[in-house]
Design a protein around this motif. Sequence first.
Motif, PDB file in Angstrom:
ATOM      1  N   THR A 401     -11.785 -14.884  27.059  1.00  0.00           N
ATOM      2  CA  THR A 401     -12.237 -13.822  27.947  1.00  0.00           C
ATOM      3  C   THR A 401     -11.271 -12.650  27.787  1.00  0.00           C
ATOM      4  O   THR A 401     -10.419 -12.664  26.906  1.00  0.00           O
ATOM      5  CB  THR A 401     -12.253 -14.312  29.408  1.00  0.00           C
ATOM      6  OG1 THR A 401     -10.910 -14.531  29.835  1.00  0.00           O
ATOM      7  CG2 THR A 401     -13.032 -15.607  29.541  1.00  0.00           C
ATOM      8  N   SER A 404      -7.557 -14.106  28.749  1.00  0.00           N
ATOM      9  CA  SER A 404      -7.332 -15.520  29.073  1.00  0.00           C
ATOM     10  C   SER A 404      -8.257 -16.391  28.243  1.00  0.00           C
ATOM     11  O   SER A 404      -9.037 -15.899  27.415  1.00  0.00           O
ATOM     12  CB  SER A 404      -7.561 -15.771  30.569  1.00  0.00           C
ATOM     13  OG  SER A 404      -8.920 -15.518  30.898  1.00  0.00           O
ATOM     14  N   LEU A 406     -11.052 -19.765  28.626  1.00  0.00           N
ATOM     15  CA  LEU A 406     -11.912 -20.416  29.614  1.00  0.00           C
ATOM     16  C   LEU A 406     -12.409 -21.734  29.054  1.00  0.00           C
ATOM     17  O   LEU A 406     -12.930 -21.799  27.941  1.00  0.00           O
ATOM     18  CB  LEU A 406     -13.102 -19.523  29.972  1.00  0.00           C
ATOM     19  CG  LEU A 406     -14.079 -20.106  31.004  1.00  0.00           C
ATOM     20  CD1 LEU A 406     -13.387 -20.235  32.364  1.00  0.00           C
ATOM     21  CD2 LEU A 406     -15.327 -19.241  31.116  1.00  0.00           C
ATOM     22  N   ALA A 419      -9.405 -21.853  33.882  1.00  0.00           N
ATOM     23  CA  ALA A 419      -8.859 -20.737  33.117  1.00  0.00           C
ATOM     24  C   ALA A 419      -7.443 -21.050  32.652  1.00  0.00           C
ATOM     25  O   ALA A 419      -6.714 -21.820  33.293  1.00  0.00           O
ATOM     26  CB  ALA A 419      -8.860 -19.465  33.960  1.00  0.00           C
ATOM     27  N   GLU A 433      -9.000 -23.022  38.801  1.00  0.00           N
ATOM     28  CA  GLU A 433     -10.270 -23.669  38.455  1.00  0.00           C
ATOM     29  C   GLU A 433     -11.258 -23.492  39.588  1.00  0.00           C
ATOM     30  O   GLU A 433     -10.889 -23.249  40.742  1.00  0.00           O
ATOM     31  CB  GLU A 433     -10.066 -25.156  38.167  1.00  0.00           C
ATOM     32  CG  GLU A 433      -9.604 -25.963  39.370  1.00  0.00           C
ATOM     33  CD  GLU A 433      -9.401 -27.430  39.035  1.00  0.00           C
ATOM     34  OE1 GLU A 433      -9.928 -28.275  39.787  1.00  0.00           O
ATOM     35  OE2 GLU A 433      -8.722 -27.715  38.033  1.00  0.00           O
ATOM     36  N   ASN A 460     -14.846  -9.705  31.650  1.00  0.00           N
ATOM     37  CA  ASN A 460     -14.176 -10.615  32.568  1.00  0.00           C
ATOM     38  C   ASN A 460     -15.156 -11.350  33.478  1.00  0.00           C
ATOM     39  O   ASN A 460     -14.809 -11.748  34.590  1.00  0.00           O
ATOM     40  CB  ASN A 460     -13.147  -9.855  33.416  1.00  0.00           C
ATOM     41  CG  ASN A 460     -13.772  -8.684  34.167  1.00  0.00           C
ATOM     42  OD1 ASN A 460     -14.992  -8.607  34.300  1.00  0.00           O
ATOM     43  ND2 ASN A 460     -12.929  -7.776  34.639  1.00  0.00           N
ATOM     44  N   VAL A 475     -13.407 -13.928  35.912  1.00  0.00           N
ATOM     45  CA  VAL A 475     -12.263 -14.564  35.247  1.00  0.00           C
ATOM     46  C   VAL A 475     -11.179 -13.540  34.912  1.00  0.00           C
ATOM     47  O   VAL A 475     -10.343 -13.773  34.042  1.00  0.00           O
ATOM     48  CB  VAL A 475     -12.723 -15.295  33.956  1.00  0.00           C
ATOM     49  CG1 VAL A 475     -13.633 -16.445  34.299  1.00  0.00           C
ATOM     50  CG2 VAL A 475     -13.432 -14.323  33.001  1.00  0.00           C
ATOM     51  N   ALA A 478      -6.633 -15.234  35.548  1.00  0.00           N
ATOM     52  CA  ALA A 478      -6.691 -16.658  35.216  1.00  0.00           C
ATOM     53  C   ALA A 478      -6.127 -17.531  36.327  1.00  0.00           C
ATOM     54  O   ALA A 478      -6.418 -18.733  36.383  1.00  0.00           O
ATOM     55  CB  ALA A 478      -5.931 -16.916  33.913  1.00  0.00           C
ATOM     56  N   LEU A 481      -9.594 -17.544  39.954  1.00  0.00           N
ATOM     57  CA  LEU A 481     -11.005 -17.425  39.601  1.00  0.00           C
ATOM     58  C   LEU A 481     -11.825 -17.220  40.872  1.00  0.00           C
ATOM     59  O   LEU A 481     -11.552 -17.814  41.917  1.00  0.00           O
ATOM     60  CB  LEU A 481     -11.486 -18.676  38.876  1.00  0.00           C
ATOM     61  CG  LEU A 481     -10.826 -18.997  37.533  1.00  0.00           C
ATOM     62  CD1 LEU A 481     -11.457 -20.234  36.913  1.00  0.00           C
ATOM     63  CD2 LEU A 481     -10.932 -17.819  36.573  1.00  0.00           C
TER      64      LEU A 481
END
Length: 619
Positions: A401, A404, A406, A419, A433, A460, A475, A478, A481
């Motif tokens: 992403t 980060s 995923l 993430a 998460e 994102n 996202v 990270a 979320l």
Amino acid sequence: MSTLYALLWKEGREILPKVLVGVALAVVVCLMRNNADFNRSYAGGFEELIMGGLVVMAIVLAMDAIARERSTGTLSFLLDKPVAGATVLAVKFLLGLGGLLLVALVAWATVYIDLASLEVEHEYLAYKLVTVQSIDYASMVTLSFTQFALLYALIFIGSVVTDHPFKGIAVGIALAVVLGVFLTGPATALFPILNRYPLVAIGLDNEGHLVRLATDSARFWVKILANLGLTAAALVVAVVLLRRYREAMLSWRTVAMGWGAIIAAIFVISYGVPLVNQRMPAGVLEAPNEQHYGDLTVQDGLAYMTTGQSSIAIADLSNPQQMRLLGSARPESYKLWEGGHEICVIDSLAYLVGWRKGLPSDSLGVVVFDISDPAAPTLKGYLMFAAIKKKKWKYQYWGATDGSLLLVRERGNALIAEAFAFDEEGMPVVGDERVIMTISDPVGDSHMWKHRCQVGVRGNRAYIGTNRELVIIDVADAHALRETGRQTLESFWPESYYGPKLIATDGDKLYVERFWPRELVGFDITNPDQPREVEYLPLAWSNDIRSLQILDGVVYGLGWSSEVKVRAWTIAEYGALVEDSPLVGPKDRDKRWRFNALSVANGYLYATRPDALLAYRLD
């Protein structure tokens, strides 16, 4: 005027017994539906009964309209009356259509008169019941009547040019075959909008096309008016033929020769054309010994592939017709399981996720490679986490992403999105998460090799398609979320469905699969957290597709089957998916193979199979 009345009386009296037989059979069916056993059987087969009955009625009403008059010597008598020949033909034609309409009305009444009592015993037959529940009686009658009116018109033309009813049937069906098989394809190629408004599809199909047709007023009226226009054109053709060739007729020999030509053409199309049109790869890069190409990502003219057991291979794509293997790495210190891992690339690092076999249980792991020198990738490190009690495809998605990584995976009785941030050296660090959905059978075998979801990432935002919902996850951070949206996609399919919705993004558009009717629903995601439905794209092939990619208005689907692996559709301005020719690579007759992954870049489609990387031109 008295002559016209006499003609109407004569023709009405001749077709009345045929229509009454159809009506009487419908009444018998209605009465028999009071029997529970018959009603259950009827629920599983009413489509075949109604469609078959309308086909027979269209044939019976049209096959001897003129042929019988010619064979009995009464045609000249009729045409010499003080009524125009076109009027005689129109009276016969319209009375026959009226009889067909009446039969269609009573045939569908046998279903709709007690729709609530219809139940299907087998789940695969549910589409029949769903279709009639989703379409009102008047629309169903209109759709079926106008379709079979066209068949009636073609057989009527056959009757005009023959002297025997069976010849009329043979000629009419031949015309229907030519229209449906030989002319529809070229017409669709010249006018792709016909994919959106099909003219030759009727009945209760398990794709849900009829449902979409009946619930979309534009498609509905275009189809109805087009079919009626073609039917009227058939009447004009019949009038012209009768005027010009009043005494001419086709012999059995001519009819037989015509059918022979049709059968030969169908044979050539069925067995010869696919071989001619088979699209071969422009370039093939064979995998070295002991390497098996799996997942694939293409960036900046390079292909990055997994090759089994935490291995990576990098190929130069500057000349797709002569691809070169630049380098590979297969560290012995850390091995992932031989298959099922995926790769994503960020800057000069490649991240592979997959299983690691070990004690006391297997685990998920991320292996990181430094790819700053494509000719010599090196192992940078790894992260092991999340013990797995059973070997299953616990992870559903792995990708990058904005800033980060995923991972979407199963854990316990839940499907979660997780993430990963990066430390200073680019190594993944576990972040936040979110639970996407609960799982009713976390350790069952029914979904062992099935994905629970499909994921599309745009910037994102992660768009996650489960079996029933579209879930949107922010996202951007990270370590935090956020779920920003959850939307149930309307579907006419009433049964539970284990498969995930296919998802793909293209600019400000998001495409999500709808199971019933089977189509891609196009969303405008200018506002990323509030998708807005803007178009519907028929997708008849979706049950054979395991992933989608969209680039520059073209949809590329990767299939499950071992024969045709990839198909492409063009999204036209009017919102239709135009199926293109299949992409098929060379195949070893002694072994079956399938594509593992695909990527589209710079006018080529790249696909991996275990023994090679293949490049296909897209022009």
